[in-house]
Design an enzyme around this catalytic site. Structure first.
Site, PDB file in Angstrom:
ATOM      1  N   THR A   8       0.843  -1.201   0.000  1.00  0.00           N
ATOM      2  CA  THR A   8       0.000   0.000   0.000  1.00  0.00           C
ATOM      3  C   THR A   8       0.875   1.246   0.000  1.00  0.00           C
ATOM      4  OG1 THR A   8      -1.728   1.228   1.162  1.00  0.00           O
ATOM      5  CG2 THR A   8      -0.190   0.027   2.539  1.00  0.00           C
ATOM      6  N   ASN A  10      -0.856   4.095   1.114  1.00  0.00           N
ATOM      7  CA  ASN A  10      -1.728   4.943   1.923  1.00  0.00           C
ATOM      8  C   ASN A  10      -1.223   4.958   3.380  1.00  0.00           C
ATOM      9  OD1 ASN A  10      -3.842   5.733   3.684  1.00  0.00           O
ATOM     10  ND2 ASN A  10      -5.336   5.385   2.062  1.00  0.00           N
ATOM     11  N   LYS A  13      -3.616   3.669   6.135  1.00  0.00           N
ATOM     12  CA  LYS A  13      -3.724   2.205   6.219  1.00  0.00           C
ATOM     13  C   LYS A  13      -2.508   1.607   6.921  1.00  0.00           C
ATOM     14  CE  LYS A  13      -6.152   1.112   1.882  1.00  0.00           C
ATOM     15  NZ  LYS A  13      -5.966   0.390   0.603  1.00  0.00           N
ATOM     16  N   GLU A  40      -2.424  -0.846 -11.159  1.00  0.00           N
ATOM     17  CA  GLU A  40      -3.708  -0.349 -11.658  1.00  0.00           C
ATOM     18  C   GLU A  40      -4.830  -1.206 -11.081  1.00  0.00           C
ATOM     19  OE1 GLU A  40      -5.587   1.067 -15.732  1.00  0.00           O
ATOM     20  OE2 GLU A  40      -3.619   0.124 -15.952  1.00  0.00           O
ATOM     21  N   ASP A  69      -7.686  -3.684   0.038  1.00  0.00           N
ATOM     22  CA  ASP A  69      -8.518  -2.816  -0.799  1.00  0.00           C
ATOM     23  C   ASP A  69      -9.799  -2.546  -0.020  1.00  0.00           C
ATOM     24  OD1 ASP A  69      -8.490  -1.517  -3.525  1.00  0.00           O
ATOM     25  OD2 ASP A  69     -10.518  -2.304  -3.432  1.00  0.00           O
ATOM     26  N   SER A  70     -10.135  -1.289   0.114  1.00  0.00           N
ATOM     27  CA  SER A  70     -11.227  -0.944   1.017  1.00  0.00           C
ATOM     28  C   SER A  70     -11.987   0.259   0.498  1.00  0.00           C
ATOM     29  CB  SER A  70     -10.654  -0.661   2.412  1.00  0.00           C
ATOM     30  OG  SER A  70      -9.506   0.160   2.327  1.00  0.00           O
ATOM     31  N   TYR A 150     -12.468   8.952   4.867  1.00  0.00           N
ATOM     32  CA  TYR A 150     -13.824   9.364   5.225  1.00  0.00           C
ATOM     33  C   TYR A 150     -14.091   9.284   6.733  1.00  0.00           C
ATOM     34  CZ  TYR A 150     -14.639   8.809   0.179  1.00  0.00           C
ATOM     35  OH  TYR A 150     -14.573   8.915  -1.195  1.00  0.00           O
ATOM     36  N   ARG A 177     -11.391  -3.027   8.718  1.00  0.00           N
ATOM     37  CA  ARG A 177     -10.015  -3.547   8.607  1.00  0.00           C
ATOM     38  C   ARG A 177      -9.715  -4.465   9.790  1.00  0.00           C
ATOM     39  NH1 ARG A 177      -8.432   0.875   7.399  1.00  0.00           N
ATOM     40  NH2 ARG A 177      -8.554   0.495   5.172  1.00  0.00           N
TER      41      ARG A 177
HETATM   42  P1  ITT Z   1      -3.452   1.656  -1.749  1.00  0.00           P
HETATM   43  O1  ITT Z   1      -4.176   1.155  -2.980  1.00  0.00           O
HETATM   44  O2  ITT Z   1      -2.055   2.104  -2.030  1.00  0.00           O
HETATM   45  O3  ITT Z   1      -3.539   0.690  -0.599  1.00  0.00           O
HETATM   46  P2  ITT Z   1      -5.627   3.574  -1.641  1.00  0.00           P
HETATM   47  O4  ITT Z   1      -5.987   4.663  -0.669  1.00  0.00           O
HETATM   48  O5  ITT Z   1      -5.664   3.915  -3.100  1.00  0.00           O
HETATM   49  O6  ITT Z   1      -4.191   3.009  -1.223  1.00  0.00           O
HETATM   50  P3  ITT Z   1      -7.928   1.843  -1.935  1.00  0.00           P
HETATM   51  O7  ITT Z   1      -7.949   1.835  -3.411  1.00  0.00           O
HETATM   52  O8  ITT Z   1      -8.197   0.561  -1.190  1.00  0.00           O
HETATM   53  O9  ITT Z   1      -6.523   2.327  -1.359  1.00  0.00           O
HETATM   54  O10 ITT Z   1      -8.967   2.962  -1.464  1.00  0.00           O
HETATM   55  C1  ITT Z   1      -9.336   3.023  -0.140  1.00  0.00           C
HETATM   56  C2  ITT Z   1     -10.054   4.337   0.113  1.00  0.00           C
HETATM   57  O11 ITT Z   1     -11.237   4.079   0.866  1.00  0.00           O
HETATM   58  C3  ITT Z   1      -9.192   5.244   0.971  1.00  0.00           C
HETATM   59  O12 ITT Z   1      -8.362   6.060   0.167  1.00  0.00           O
HETATM   60  C4  ITT Z   1     -10.233   6.002   1.762  1.00  0.00           C
HETATM   61  O13 ITT Z   1     -10.752   7.049   0.993  1.00  0.00           O
HETATM   62  C5  ITT Z   1     -11.328   4.956   1.950  1.00  0.00           C
HETATM   63  N1  ITT Z   1     -11.123   4.183   3.190  1.00  0.00           N
HETATM   64  C6  ITT Z   1     -10.784   2.875   3.310  1.00  0.00           C
HETATM   65  N2  ITT Z   1     -10.652   2.529   4.592  1.00  0.00           N
HETATM   66  C7  ITT Z   1     -10.913   3.628   5.304  1.00  0.00           C
HETATM   67  C8  ITT Z   1     -10.914   3.912   6.679  1.00  0.00           C
HETATM   68  O14 ITT Z   1     -10.599   3.001   7.575  1.00  0.00           O
HETATM   69  N3  ITT Z   1     -11.233   5.146   7.051  1.00  0.00           N
HETATM   70  C9  ITT Z   1     -11.555   6.099   6.158  1.00  0.00           C
HETATM   71  N4  ITT Z   1     -11.542   5.938   4.838  1.00  0.00           N
HETATM   72  C10 ITT Z   1     -11.226   4.695   4.407  1.00  0.00           C
END
Ligand code: ITT
Length: 197
Positions: A8, A10, A13, A40, A69-70, A150, A177
């Site tokens: 990841t 992020n 995360k 992608e 993925d979340s 969010y 998670r």
């Molecule tokens: P990676 O793919 O690099 O892991 P990303 O942020 O692009 O990072 P995702 O495609 O899984 O990951 O998108 C997840 C999004 O969903 C994240 O950017 C937040 O906007 C939201 N999200 C997921 N879990 C969350 C949480 O615990 N609290 C708040 N928002 C969350």
């Protein structure tokens, strides 16, 4: 020590994932995915995208990898933004503003977060996958400054607060998670607990 790549970019995360893995797999070195290795997300479900990320990172580096993925699914928006949660607007702040705008005057505030986790072997095959869900409600205005994404608009009625007001430890106990990890960890220990490189 063998390496486990956390696939990841992020930071929010990473902060939540790290405590689970560090305490469960103390003999493994956790490493972040190199930034230049971009995946992608072409899947149509959370699980598909988690698998894509884990597979591609594991295969590219020849190491074990775990991916998350979340996203947020809002009932009154037909489940959106779902797998597009990270791409719903330019910045996390703008994503929140878009959701609040779309829900203006809408009384149904029901929503849930979903988190899919996938673990891939160094050859790029999937070893484990799981999914966790956390129900809640969308607030009328942000509350709290913690967490990420969010979190400031996601309200947990049982806790009378948004995710952004909670400690990481409490959020991890009850979040999507957290629930996904609670299912994954026993399997992960069986798989990697005693493994040498
Ligand atoms: P990676 O793919 O690099 O892991 P990303 O942020 O692009 O990072 P995702 O495609 O899984 O990951 O998108 C997840 C999004 O969903 C994240 O950017 C937040 O906007 C939201 N999200 C997921 N879990 C969350 C949480 O615990 N609290 C708040 N928002 C969350």
């Amino acid at each position: 020590m063998p390496n486990l790549i956390v696939a990841t970019s992020n930071p929010g995360k990473i902060l939540e994932i790290q405590p689970y893995l560090a305490s469960t797999l103390p003999d493994w070195q956790l490493q972040l995915k190199p930034k230049e290795l971009e995946i992608e997300e072409t899947g149509s479900t959370f699980v598909e995208n988690a698998c894509l990320k884990a597979i591609q990172v594991a295969a590219a580096l020849g190491e074990w990898a775990i991916a998350d993925d979340s996203g947020l699914c809002i009932e009154a928006l037909g489940g959106a933004p779902s797998i597009y949660s990270a791409r719903y607007a330019e910045t996390p702040q703008a994503c929140i503003e878009r959701v609040l705008h779309e829900l203006k005057g809408v009384s149904n505030r029901q929503a849930h977060f979903t988190c899919a986790l996938a673990v891939a072997r160094p050859d790029g095959s999937i070893a484990l996958q799981t999914e966790g869900i956390c129900p809640g409600e969308i607030l009328e205005a942000p509350s709290g400054a913690g967490g990420f994404g969010y979190d400031p608009i996601f309200y947990l009625p049982d806790y009378h607060s948004s995710f952004a007001v909670m400690s990481v430890a409490l959020k991890n106990q009850i979040s999507h998670r957290g629930r996904a990890f609670q299912q994954l960890l026993p399997e992960l220990v069986k798989l990697l607990g005693k493994r040498s490189p």
